[in-house]
Every structure is written in structure tokens, then in C-alpha cells.
Design an enzyme around this catalytic site. Structure first.
Site, short mmCIF file in Angstrom:
data_model
loop_
_atom_site.label_atom_id
_atom_site.label_comp_id
_atom_site.label_asym_id
_atom_site.label_seq_id
_atom_site.Cartn_x
_atom_site.Cartn_y
_atom_site.Cartn_z
N CYS A 2 -23.35 58.11 -13.63
CA CYS A 2 -24.07 57.84 -12.54
C CYS A 2 -23.09 56.98 -11.62
CB CYS A 2 -25.11 56.72 -13.03
SG CYS A 2 -25.95 57.29 -14.57
N ARG A 27 -22.35 61.75 -8.18
CA ARG A 27 -22.01 61.69 -9.39
C ARG A 27 -23.42 61.61 -10.35
NH1 ARG A 27 -17.36 58.20 -10.73
NH2 ARG A 27 -18.46 58.05 -12.88
N TRP A 76 -28.02 59.46 -13.18
CA TRP A 76 -28.36 60.87 -13.59
C TRP A 76 -28.59 60.75 -15.03
CZ3 TRP A 76 -25.80 63.62 -17.61
CH2 TRP A 76 -25.87 65.21 -17.13
N ASN A 112 -23.59 52.29 -16.65
CA ASN A 112 -23.14 53.88 -16.60
C ASN A 112 -22.62 54.01 -18.00
OD1 ASN A 112 -23.19 54.34 -14.05
ND2 ASN A 112 -21.20 54.49 -13.64
N GLY A 113 -23.05 55.01 -18.86
CA GLY A 113 -22.47 55.47 -20.09
C GLY A 113 -23.38 55.60 -21.02
N GLU A 495 -11.65 81.31 -12.68
CA GLU A 495 -11.96 79.89 -11.77
C GLU A 495 -12.98 80.53 -10.72
OE1 GLU A 495 -12.23 77.11 -11.59
OE2 GLU A 495 -12.01 76.34 -9.77
N LYS A 499 -16.80 78.92 -9.93
CA LYS A 499 -17.07 78.64 -8.69
C LYS A 499 -18.70 79.38 -8.37
CE LYS A 499 -15.43 75.79 -7.98
NZ LYS A 499 -14.40 75.20 -9.04
N GLU A 502 -21.56 77.84 -10.50
CA GLU A 502 -22.03 76.43 -10.52
C GLU A 502 -22.73 76.19 -9.40
OE1 GLU A 502 -18.99 73.74 -10.89
OE2 GLU A 502 -17.48 74.79 -9.73
N HIS A 518 -14.75 96.85 -24.34
CA HIS A 518 -15.18 96.39 -25.79
C HIS A 518 -16.39 95.64 -25.86
CE1 HIS A 518 -10.96 97.40 -27.25
NE2 HIS A 518 -10.71 96.97 -26.16
N LYS A 617 -20.00 64.93 -10.96
CA LYS A 617 -18.62 65.18 -10.90
C LYS A 617 -17.66 64.86 -11.65
CE LYS A 617 -15.14 66.08 -7.89
NZ LYS A 617 -14.88 67.37 -7.82
C1 F6R Z 1 -15.65 72.92 -11.44
C2 F6R Z 1 -15.46 71.34 -12.03
C3 F6R Z 1 -15.29 70.96 -13.47
C4 F6R Z 1 -14.11 70.08 -13.68
C5 F6R Z 1 -14.17 69.60 -15.15
C6 F6R Z 1 -13.14 68.67 -15.29
O1 F6R Z 1 -15.86 73.02 -10.25
O2 F6R Z 1 -15.23 70.42 -11.15
O3 F6R Z 1 -15.40 72.19 -14.12
O4 F6R Z 1 -13.17 70.67 -13.40
O5 F6R Z 1 -15.68 69.03 -15.08
O6 F6R Z 1 -13.17 67.40 -14.51
P1 F6R Z 1 -11.89 66.69 -14.65
O7 F6R Z 1 -10.86 67.47 -13.83
O8 F6R Z 1 -12.49 65.48 -13.76
O9 F6R Z 1 -11.56 66.26 -15.86
#
Ligand code: F6R
Length: 622
Positions: A2, A27, A76, A112-113, A495, A499, A502, A518, A617
């Protein structure tokens, strides 16, 4: 996951809190709330379900809430459904109705947490006559602070410290006590929080962008520490209630970097910031064309004796580790293992004594990565963190930090931090290769030159982004996408696929091209979109032949390759070219069209690009 913001000073708090929360909305975003104090009047709590704008409208952007001291939160949901009642702030008293309105409670707070033992604590509090109005773990912790506050003589430090000893889990807590007007009290364990000061004003936030516009002078509150915030001043305490001294740090990030600056979405803005993120990351450590090995915290002898490198991260950070594995093994001839932090932390960690653990994280707060780092340290293994957020938990706990210079990343889907992490991996690889004598001085300088040339090449790809937009527009109704490649191309496929899924919610998978036969090949049918990444000369024919195999089963093929590999057009339906570079660094270029594809597909489907559903995030819970 959050967002928290607090302010105490001489200005009206509510508009500052709402502004700060808007910077943190990425967040968490199922509900929001603020508690404001006007002098010694009790806190006024206002909450709402849904996006922050609902709260902003309800309070006329904070103008209807008078007071110069306040705390705010975007939620969140973890414990308890998203609702107004479960939204923060929570109060120690019996909150009326939905949880909004004037309250006579002693303690009001946001959190938060996750409080792991909240059920057991709730039982205890129920026995002491407390009543609960929400399903959250937060309400329990607020009431526990109230309980100790009353039991041990109206002393916030003591009440918070006693609470911290009793709760298990992670928290960033931000509290106000009715009998202590003009003060905010904070405490943290394993959940991010920073405190900023400016002239006669004090701010607290769970993440830097919330306060960047107001101050860059910050204190980092450590684990299991408590702080008292009054206008322009902060006092820190440890769990024993003793005062601790702390130095102010300066954040180098530019306030504009957390603004949209004319872009429709942060993701597109951050895609365009990648050349700068790369240049800034290189400039921070490369002096006179060379890297100083000490930036990685190792001596030449230690590099020569390295027996293994273990790279640990989650999501995209993990993906950069996969690229680094190919580059490091090829250049420096050091065995590399790449591990998902969430798996690694629960496995028997076989880490040879002369090894190095590299943890990669944009936020520096990812719970699993942080725990993996701690476990590696406990085993006495040297650790290096590649981190973007200065002063974050991972940055503070690792033996050595390499800061990526991507600046604040706001969009949930990472782009520029990913690119900066790749640069860190390349630098590590070529420096180690030079020290171990597996590349020549000449090759080293040549590769360094290639790194500096990457930003201009990315600019060139971006100039042609409309072509990708056009292609994606034709694919707007796609159901499944497969990304295939070999070696570094496979790593970048991981990657590209992430992208896409998500932010556009389209099912996609990344496959090592040779693996398709396979099992996965049975999923290919007429019109299935398959994207082949083919930048490695020696693997070109192999991957093309895998692409032909899917084509003959009906796949619609897009090829992504470097200029010069024109033979690809004989096989694919649509080609995207990126400039040539040293083959070890192609991921930095081929990822750009893939990021753009995810972006344009999300936009064409009318989705919330920067805040995809169910995601946050910083993943500060495991
Ligand atoms: C995808 C993305 C996530 C982060 C992952 C790790 O676009 O952003 O997969 O890469 O949550 O986050 P960090 O780098 O903050 O440890």
C-alpha cells in the site's frame, strides 16, 4: 504494497497528503483514506472505496479538511475485502458506521505490511473489552498500541515499542495520538518508509516519489526503530526507548521524473527514458573509459578465485539475471546460477565459499529478494545488490550496492529499471572477464564503447515506434502469443512475454526455441502469433528453422532481428529490425520493441497501462 504519506508543518495537510498519495497510487488502489488533526481537536477520518479521486472529490481535494498534521493511505487489500470499512486509517475506538467521521479514539493509524499473529492479538484485545469494526490486521495493531498506551502511562515510545515486541510480521506504521497533537509517530520493520524534512515541515512516506516535490533531504528509519515527527524535526528511538542519532541523506532524483511531462502514461515516458537511464548508470561508475572494480566490492584476487555467482531476483529483475548469466559465462567463464528469490529462499542453498550472491531489485524492498539476501549473508557468503532505490532495505543490508541510475519508476511494469539492470550485469561481466584474463584489454575497450553507443541505438528504435503500433493494432484481438528464441534471445523473450501479459492481459509464453517440440507445439494453431527473437548470428539458422516449424502449423510469425539479417523475411510475415551491437548486448535493443508491443496492446484494449489489475509496484509481502 500500500502507500503511506504523512505531513506535519504549517501548511494544510490534506492537500499535501492527497498529492503524495496520488504519486503512490501505483502501489495499491482499492481504497484510500486520510486522518487530519486541527490543533488539539481529535483526528477527522475520511475514507472511500475505489480510486483516490473518489476521496479527492469527497473532500474537495482536501480543502474541506482543516489541519496541519495528518496521515494518509492507499490500500491494496491483504486482510479483508476492499471496502470503506477496511480502508485505512484505523482507529483504536469504536468507529461509527463505515469507519469515517469524527472519532474520539486515542490512536489513529495507517499500516503497510502484514501482521502475522493478528488473530491471536485480537483474541487478547477482545478479552480486554476492545471491539472490532473491520477485518484488517491493521485495526488490531492500532488497538494494541492503544492498550499499551493506556497500560503504561501515556508514553508513545513505550506503547509502540511494546507493540513491536508483540507483533510478528512486517510493518510500516504511521500513528497519531489524541493526547499528543502536532506529532506523528512512525515505526517500521521490513516494510519501506522514509522521512523527509524541509523548512519547518516533516514528511513521511512509504516511497520517495510521494515527497520528492517537497524535499530531497531524508532520513532512513531502520528496522525496529521508532520516530517522532514534529514540524521540521525528527527524533529517533530504539526498542529500548533510547534516542538514536541519524544523519540526513540527499536524494538525487529529480522531482520532474515523477511527473508525466506530457506523456499519456508513465510506461511510455519511462520507455523513452531508457537511453538516459543507461547513460546515467554508465556515467556513475565508468571513469576515463574504465570501471573501478571496487564498485562491486571485490578485489582482483577475489574475482580471480570466484567459483560461482548466484543471481537472485523476482520477475523482470530475475530476467535480467538470465541475460547476465549468458554474458558472464561467455565472457568471464564463471559458472552462474540464476534463481527466483521466492524459490531460492526455501531451498537448501548450496553456495560454495568463494562465491558471490548478486541480488537484483528495482525497489530494493521485494520481500523474497530481501530474505534471500539475508540468508546468503547468514551463510557468510559475500553479497552484492543491484538496486535502483537509494537507501532501500536491500541497499542497506547488502555487503555492497551497485545503484542503477534509472530514477523513479512509476509504471508498475518495469522498463527503464530493467534496462539499467542489464547494464549493471554487462559491466560486472566485462570487468570480471578483464580481471580473469578471459578478454583482452582491446576487447574490453571495444565493449565499453558499445555500451556507450546503446542509448543512441535505442533512440533510433523509438523513432520508428509507430510501425510497431500499426502491427499491434492488427493484433488487437490476439488470444495467445508465444515468444521464442535461443540464448540471450530466449532471455529477452521471458521479459517480452511478461510485459505483454502483465499489462494487456493476453496469455503469452516464452519458450526456448528448441523446446517447442517437447510439448508446446501442440498449442500452435491457425493464426497463433509467434514472435521469434533472432539476434545471435550462430543461432540464426537454428531459430529460423524452429520458426518454420510453427509456421507450417499455421502460426503467424513476427521476427525481431538486427539489421543485416534480411534472410529472415523469407520466413516471417512481419519483421522488426534493431541496430547492430556486440551480440552480448542485444537484449538492450531487442527488448524495446517488445516493451512497445505490450504497451500498445494494452492501450488498444483500453486497459490501465500503468496500474494493471491485481499488481503492485513493490511486492513487500511474500
Ligand atoms: C514486471 C515487474 C516485476 C518486478 C518484480 C521485482 O514488469 O516490474 O516483475 O521486476 O516484482 O521487483 P523489484 O525489482 O522491485 O525487486
Amino acid at each position: 504494497m500500500c502507500g503511506i504519506v504523512g505531513f506535519v508543518g504549517n501548511r494544510q495537510a490534506a492537500p499535501i497528503l492527497l498529492d503524495g498519495l496520488s504519486k503512490l497510487e501505483y502501489r495499491g488502489y482499492d481504497s484510500a483514506g486520510v486522518a487530519i488533526r486541527n490543533g488539539s481537536e481529535p483526528a477527522k477520518v475520511v475514507k472511500s472505496q475505489g480510486r483516490l479521486r473518489v476521496l479527492a472529490e469527497k473532500t474537495d481535494n482536501g480543502r474541506t479538511l482543516l489541519g496541519t498534521c495528518g496521515i494518509g493511505h492507499t490500500r491494496w487489500a491483504t486482510h479483508g475485502e476492499p471496502s470503506k470499512k477496511n480502508a485505512h486509517p484505523h482507529v483504536s475506538g469504536n468507529c461509527t458506521g463505515s469507519g469515517s467521521g469524527d472519532v474520539e479514539s486515542e490512536v489513529v493509524g495507517v499500516h503497510n505490511g502484514i501482521i502475522e499473529n493478528y488473530k491471536e492479538l485480537k483474541e487478547k484485545l477482545l478479552k480486554h473489552g476492545y471491539q472490532f469494526y473491520s477485518q484488517t490486521d491493521t485495526e488490531t495493531v492500532i488497538k494494541l498500541v492503544d492498550y499499551y498506551f493506556k497500560k503504561y502511562g501515556d508514553d508513545p515510545v513505550n506503547a509502540i515499542a511494546k507493540t513491536m515486541v508483540r507483533v510478528r510480521g512486517s510493518y510500516a506504521l504511521c500513528l497519531m495520538f489524541k493526547s499528543h497533537p502536532g506529532e506523528i509517530w512512525v515505526a517500521r520493520k521490513d516494510s519501506p518508509m522514509i522521512i523527509g524534512v524541509a523548512d519547518g515541515e516533516t514528511y513521511v512516506a512509504s516511497d520517495v516519489p510521494a515527497i520528492l516535490e517537497y524535499t530531497r533531504q531524508v532520513y532512513y528509519i531502520g528496522n525496529l526503530e521508532i520516530a517522532r515527527l514534529v514540524p521540521g524535526e525528527v527524533t529517533f528511538f530504539n526498542l529500548d526507548g533510547d534516542e538514536i542519532r541519524k544523519e540526513l541523506s540527499e536524494i538525487s532524483w529529480d522531482a520532474n521524473s515523477a511527473q508525466l511531462e506530457g506523456y499519456e502514461h508513465f510506461m511510455m515516458k519511462e520507455i523513452h527514458e531508457q537511453p538516459k537511464a543507461i547513460t546515467d548508470t554508465l556515467s556513475a561508475v565508468v571513469k576515463d573509459g574504465r570501471i573501478d572494480l571496487s564498485v562491486f566490492g571485490l578485489t582482483e584476487e577475489e574475482v580471480q578465485n570466484l567459483s560461482q555467482i548466484t543471481i537472485v531476483g523476482c520477475g523482470s529483475a530475475y530476467h535480467t539475471g538470465v541475460v547476465t548469466q549468458y554474458v558472464m559465462e561467455d565472457l568471464a567463464k564463471i559458472p552462474v546460477r540464476v534463481e527466483l528469490a521466492s524459490e531460492f529462499r526455501y531451498r537448501t542453498m548450496l553456495l560454495p565459499p568463494n562465491s558471490l550472491v548478486v541480488v537484483v531489485s528495482q525497489s530494493g524492498e521485494t520481500a523474497d529478494t530481501l530474505e534471500a539476501l539475508r540468508q546468503a549473508k547468514e551463510k557468510g557468503i559475500r553479497t552484492l545488490a543491484i538496486v535502483n532505490v537509494m537507501g532501500s532495505s536491500i541497499a542497506r543490508e547488502a555487503d555492497k550496492v551497485f545503484y542503477t541510475m534509472a530514477g523513479p519508476e512509476i509504471a508498475v511494469a518495469t522498463t527503464k529499471a530493467y534496462s539499467a539492470q542489464l547494464i549493471a550485469g554487462y559491466l560486472l561481466s566485462i570487468e570480471f572477464a578483464l580481471v580473469r584474463g578471459t578478454i583482452s584489454e582491446e576487447k574490453y575497450l571495444e565493449m565499453m564503447g558499445e555500451l556507450w553507443a546503446l542509448p543512441a541505438k535505442i533512440e533510433k528504435i523509438l523513432e520508428d515506434k509507430e510501425r510497431i503500433q500499426w502491427f499491434v493494432a492488427k493484433q488487437a484481438n490476439v488470444q495467445d502469443v508465444f515468444f521464442i528464441g535461443r540464448g540471450i534471445d530466449y532471455a529477452v523473450c521471458l521479459e517480452g512475454s511478461l510485459k505483454m501479459k502483465e499489462i494487456s492481459y493476453v496469455h503469452s509464453e516464452a519458450y526456448a526455441a528448441g523446446e517447442l517440440k517437447h510439448g508446446t507445439m501442440s498449442l500452435i494453431e491457425d493464426g497463433t502469433l509467434v514472435i521469434g527473437v533472432v539476434t545471435q548470428k550462430d543461432l540464426f539458422d537454428k531459430t529460423i528453422s524452429n520458426m518454420s516449424e510453427v509456421k507450417s502449423r499455421g502460426a503467424y510469425l513476427m521476427g525481431l532481428t538486427t539489421y543485416g539479417h534480411y534472410a529472415i523475411e523469407d520466413t516471417v510475415h512481419f519483421t522488426v529490425y534493431v541496430p547492430k551491437t556486440d551480440e552480448h548486448f542485444t537484449a538492450s535493443l531487442s527488448v524495446i520493441p517488445l516493451q512497445l508491443m505490450g504497451y500498445y496492446l494494452s492501450v488498444s484494449r483500453g486497459l490501465d497501462v500503468d496500474k494493471p489489475r491485481n499488481l503492485a509496484k513493490s511486492v513487500t509481502v511474500e
